[in-house]
Design an enzyme around this catalytic site. Structure first.
Site, mmCIF file in Angstrom:
data_model
loop_
_atom_site.group_PDB
_atom_site.id
_atom_site.type_symbol
_atom_site.label_atom_id
_atom_site.label_comp_id
_atom_site.label_asym_id
_atom_site.label_seq_id
_atom_site.Cartn_x
_atom_site.Cartn_y
_atom_site.Cartn_z
ATOM 1 N N ARG A 239 43.426 4.659 28.645
ATOM 2 C CA ARG A 239 44.136 5.932 28.783
ATOM 3 C C ARG A 239 44.851 6.230 27.474
ATOM 4 O O ARG A 239 45.403 5.324 26.827
ATOM 5 C CB ARG A 239 45.168 5.869 29.911
ATOM 6 C CG ARG A 239 44.599 5.987 31.308
ATOM 7 C CD ARG A 239 44.004 7.380 31.584
ATOM 8 N NE ARG A 239 43.469 7.512 32.921
ATOM 9 C CZ ARG A 239 42.173 7.339 33.243
ATOM 10 N NH1 ARG A 239 41.292 7.020 32.317
ATOM 11 N NH2 ARG A 239 41.763 7.506 34.484
ATOM 12 N N GLU A 268 44.656 15.113 27.046
ATOM 13 C CA GLU A 268 43.259 15.571 26.907
ATOM 14 C C GLU A 268 43.098 16.957 27.520
ATOM 15 O O GLU A 268 43.706 17.229 28.550
ATOM 16 C CB GLU A 268 42.329 14.606 27.665
ATOM 17 C CG GLU A 268 42.188 13.282 27.006
ATOM 18 C CD GLU A 268 41.274 12.331 27.813
ATOM 19 O OE1 GLU A 268 40.538 12.790 28.704
ATOM 20 O OE2 GLU A 268 41.328 11.136 27.532
ATOM 21 N N HIS A 286 36.057 11.338 25.983
ATOM 22 C CA HIS A 286 36.179 10.670 27.302
ATOM 23 C C HIS A 286 34.810 10.505 27.986
ATOM 24 O O HIS A 286 34.564 11.033 29.067
ATOM 25 C CB HIS A 286 37.151 11.450 28.207
ATOM 26 C CG HIS A 286 37.744 10.592 29.290
ATOM 27 N ND1 HIS A 286 39.012 10.769 29.784
ATOM 28 C CD2 HIS A 286 37.242 9.533 29.978
ATOM 29 C CE1 HIS A 286 39.265 9.877 30.727
ATOM 30 N NE2 HIS A 286 38.195 9.108 30.863
HETATM 31 C C1 DGY Z 1 38.180 6.871 35.303
HETATM 32 O O1 DGY Z 1 37.369 6.815 36.228
HETATM 33 O O2 DGY Z 1 39.355 6.609 35.439
HETATM 34 C C2 DGY Z 1 37.654 7.260 33.983
HETATM 35 O O3 DGY Z 1 38.623 7.511 33.067
HETATM 36 C C3 DGY Z 1 36.688 8.426 34.082
HETATM 37 O O4 DGY Z 1 35.706 8.099 33.142
#
Ligand code: DGY
Length: 321
Positions: A239, A268, A286
């Site tokens: 993250r 983002e 991402h």
């Molecule tokens: C999640 O599933 O948390 C991811 O960040 C999406 O790719």
């Protein structure tokens, strides 16, 4: 028996939507517009469940404003920092995520980021595409080899372990920090560091795999970056808010760090604009789970959780029961 009523915030893969249509009274999002808070609340009206994604902020205010009919929120993601679990529990709303199914896809992206960062892919690609590649040069575009380097994994969970496995195949030496040491079988030879500082000190490549929590937010900051070896690389598939952007950008711009490979960003898609000007930042939008196989599997896993819930079984991935 009437089918459960479901509001789905984003467009999902066709096979997932076909199953949704078959088993639920589902309101889909055919144009994939990013729903606002108001759209989510309007969509939730008269529904039994929400199927949301990482782009939806399901905070305490929104949860408090949901109609009483909503009993479960299934998120199409492994991460759940976008949902206030405590507020959901207080309202009696179950929350379930989609672990496991995106582990390999995300570990593959972590390796791509490591390689892209280590081999200065951003500037090399820019040189080639702008027609400025004049010839092969013994001293041109030199990067760092991963072979023999120490990989520090912050958060040796499912994705961390899958990344470690791939990194070992590249000849890297794996180190990690978790709050608790794993059993030897799960460590698979990785060296445990009881504190973050000790891990950072030896990480030629630091790869972030921890969840975003109050403890981990901005754990990569000016003070901790100083601990990393000179010319280390930072990779983030977890993250964005685990990193203090200003501090990382400063370390990349000064050359204190050789490079960074980033797939996730604070705020983002409005990432800190200074990243875009850094030739040693290898950036992806991402993409961790973005394969056809994985996105189908995420949708099916979310639906399995909903199926369980409406069949009166505890969802396998319930987070707040
Ligand atoms: C999640 O599933 O948390 C991811 O960040 C999406 O790719």
């Amino acid at each position: 028996m009437p089918r459960p009523r479901l509001f789905v915030t984003r467009k999902l893969p066709p096979d997932v939507e076909a199953r949704l249509d078959r088993d639920y009274e589902a309101t889909l999002n055919p144009v994939d517009g990013l729903p606002t808070r108001e759209t989510i609340l309007e969509g939730a009206d008269g529904k039994d469940a929400l199927l949301v994604t990482v782009t939806d902020r399901i905070d305490a205010g929104l949860i408090g404003a949901l109609p009483d009919s909503v009993k479960i929120i299934a998120t199409f993601s492994v991460g759940y920092d976008h949902i206030d679990l405590v507020a959901a529990k207080a309202r009696g709303v179950t929350v379930a995520n989609t672990p496991d199914v995106l582990t390999d896809a995300t570990a593959e992206i972590a390796m791509l980021l490591m390689l892209g960062a280590a081999r200065q892919a951003t500037s090399a690609i820019a040189t080639l595409r702008s027609g400025q590649w004049k010839n092969w040069a013994p001293t041109g575009m030199l990067g760092m080899e991963l072979t023999g380097k120490r990989l520090g994994i912050l958060g040796l969970g499912r994705i961390g372990r899958a990344t470690a496995k791939r990194a070992r195949a590249f000849g890297m030496e794996v180190h990690y920090h978790n709050r608790r040491r794993l059993v030897a079988e799960m460590e698979e030879g990785a060296t445990y560091h009881p504190d973050v500082e000790s891990l950072f000190r030896i990480s030629d490549v630091l790869s972030l795999h921890c969840a975003s929590t109050p403890e981990t937010r901005r754990i990569v900051n000016r003070d901790t970056i100083r601990l990393l070896p000179e010319k280390a690389i930072v990779v983030n598939t977890a993250r964005g808010d685990i990193v203090d952007d200003e501090a990382l950008i400063e370390a990349l711009a000064s050359g204190r760090l050789a490079a960074a490979g980033l797939d996730v960003f604070a705020n983002e898609p409005n990432l800190h604009p200074a990243y875009l000007g850094l030739p040693n930042a290898f950036l992806l939008p991402h993409l961790g789970s973005a394969t056809r196989e994985t996105r189908n599997a995420m949708g099916f896993r979310a639906l399995d959780n909903l199926d369980d819930f409406f069949a009166g079984r505890p969802p396998r991935d319930a987070l707040n029961t």
